[in-house]
Design a protein around this motif. Sequence first.
Motif, PDB file in Angstrom:
ATOM      1  N   GLN A  70       1.272   4.217  -2.773  1.00  0.00           N
ATOM      2  CA  GLN A  70       0.721   5.489  -2.621  1.00  0.00           C
ATOM      3  C   GLN A  70       1.896   6.682  -2.499  1.00  0.00           C
ATOM      4  O   GLN A  70       1.513   7.839  -3.098  1.00  0.00           O
ATOM      5  N   ILE A  73     -12.985   0.066   3.560  1.00  0.00           N
ATOM      6  CA  ILE A  73     -11.521  -0.501   3.729  1.00  0.00           C
ATOM      7  C   ILE A  73     -11.338  -1.110   5.019  1.00  0.00           C
ATOM      8  O   ILE A  73     -10.816  -2.372   4.877  1.00  0.00           O
ATOM      9  N   ILE A  83       0.915  -1.242  -0.095  1.00  0.00           N
ATOM     10  CA  ILE A  83       0.171   0.050   0.035  1.00  0.00           C
ATOM     11  C   ILE A  83       0.763   1.163  -0.032  1.00  0.00           C
ATOM     12  O   ILE A  83       0.849   1.950  -0.695  1.00  0.00           O
ATOM     13  N   LEU A 121      -5.343  -0.837  -3.967  1.00  0.00           N
ATOM     14  CA  LEU A 121      -5.879  -0.082  -2.932  1.00  0.00           C
ATOM     15  C   LEU A 121      -4.980   1.400  -2.469  1.00  0.00           C
ATOM     16  O   LEU A 121      -5.105   2.413  -2.627  1.00  0.00           O
ATOM     17  N   THR A 165     -13.617   4.926   4.421  1.00  0.00           N
ATOM     18  CA  THR A 165     -12.916   4.247   5.748  1.00  0.00           C
ATOM     19  C   THR A 165     -13.904   2.924   5.930  1.00  0.00           C
ATOM     20  O   THR A 165     -13.275   1.904   6.190  1.00  0.00           O
ATOM     21  N   THR A 203      -5.947   5.203  -3.608  1.00  0.00           N
ATOM     22  CA  THR A 203      -5.968   6.143  -2.712  1.00  0.00           C
ATOM     23  C   THR A 203      -5.020   7.282  -2.779  1.00  0.00           C
ATOM     24  O   THR A 203      -5.534   8.433  -2.386  1.00  0.00           O
ATOM     25  N   CYS A 250      -7.022   5.956   4.101  1.00  0.00           N
ATOM     26  CA  CYS A 250      -6.711   4.636   3.874  1.00  0.00           C
ATOM     27  C   CYS A 250      -5.971   4.063   5.363  1.00  0.00           C
ATOM     28  O   CYS A 250      -6.218   2.909   5.661  1.00  0.00           O
TER      29      CYS A 250
END
Length: 264
Positions: free
Chosen positions: A105, A250, A101, A159, A247, A163, A174
């Motif tokens: 990100q 997730i 993640i 994900l 949220t 995000t 996230c």
Amino acid sequence: MTSPRLVWQPMRHCKSSSSILAQQTQQPTRFLSSTASASQAAASSNPPNTNNNTNTSQPNPNPHPNPAAPKPKKPLTPAQQAFLSSALRVNQAGELAATLIYTAQTPPVVAREPHLRPLMRHMYEQEAGHLSTFNALIAKHRVRPTALYPVWSALATGLGWTTGALGREAAMACTEAVETEIGGHYNAQIRRLLEMVGEWEAEGYEVGGELRELIGTLRRIRDEELEHLDHAVEHDAKKAEPYWLLTGVIRAGCRGAIWVSERV
């Protein structure tokens, strides 16, 4: 007994040098070793007296056990073995997902807000350290990793990228959602282990050092995960739109992934 050959390898981005087994053996995990009880140990070290002139009715000159004698160790029950195996398996999968993640990100977030680069690097490096820890533990105790590694890898990367592309607020939301679930999950594991320790001590058994070390490791990792949650809130996680939907989805996904990874 010779340990099974290691036939499973972590994903290439994992920095652990430990190989992971493809299947769990039927041997007990090595947090505790099975030992004889104190009375059995004493009997084996003191052969019976064969002198026929001995007065067997004479009272024992030392009726009280030696308080300095080592306490026996209690072997793990099948249920405790299953719990520890599932805990290590899901923790390893969760930390893998966290590293992916943050990896996905970071580029879009930092491109818009360069001042967040040190924070993103700090959180990633802590997650990578957690993953390395569980890679080593899962190999040491011969625990089968989750069979859904490829699925969680793809979902975590997606994900993170999604995000991150939505902006800083969404990326931090996230992190808040994930760490809320992970922090609670680690707390549940720690409580279960402390209950086991309390029961063994009440029964007069010795608690192995490896189990106490595992509890300390879980506490440290939990605290670092909750630190990430605090960072996310400080950087406007709650300003994400729509915050409640993002949220909520997730967190539900995390709970589902935890449930599946404990079993598959």
